[in-house]
Design a protein around this motif. Structure first.
Motif: not given
Length: 133
Positions: A107-110, A85-88
């Motif tokens: 890792e679903e980091i966009q 969430q932080v990376f999101k």
């Protein structure tokens, strides 16, 4: 078929690639010139806490194993959803190249910055451009 193929590994085994080559009859030789030594768990815990406390704006990843190491640690310590969430929302992931960027996407980091020229210097220049805008 019947060819000798040397695969340079970058800290991780590449089972799909090795199997692909072996299934086609290649004699595969693996070379591991770089080895990842996991950092002290207290250091990774500190990084996770700093991420979750909004004390970091960006994280630079220079290898896929760094990505896996951070997210595996986060999973083991129940930080995974928070870290993602932080990376999101706040932290920018910076990848040295497309292979490392792909590990982040897994890792679903966009929100990923990737330099066109896959070098550490280029990565830092792209990060500075991101913050200049």
């Amino acid at each position: 078929k019947g060819k000798k193929v040397m695969v340079q590994l970058h800290g991780e085994k590449a089972p799909r690639l090795i199997k692909f080559l072996e299934d086609r009859g290649a004699h595969v030789f693996k070379v591991l010139p770089y080895q990842h030594i996991a950092p002290n768990s207290e250091i990774v815990k500190k990084l996770c806490n700093e991420l979750m406390n909004n004390e970091i704006d960006a994280v630079c990843f220079t290898t896929t194993i760094q990505v896996r190491s951070l997210f595996d640690f986060a999973k083991e310590h129940d930080y995974y959803q928070e870290i993602r969430q932080v990376f999101k929302e706040q932290v920018v992931a910076v990848a040295v190249g497309k292979v490392t960027a792909e590990a982040l996407k897994e890792e679903e980091i966009q929100r990923i910055i990737v330099p066109e020229k896959e070098r550490m210097g280029a990565m830092i220049i792209e990060l500075s451009r991101f913050y200049a805008n």
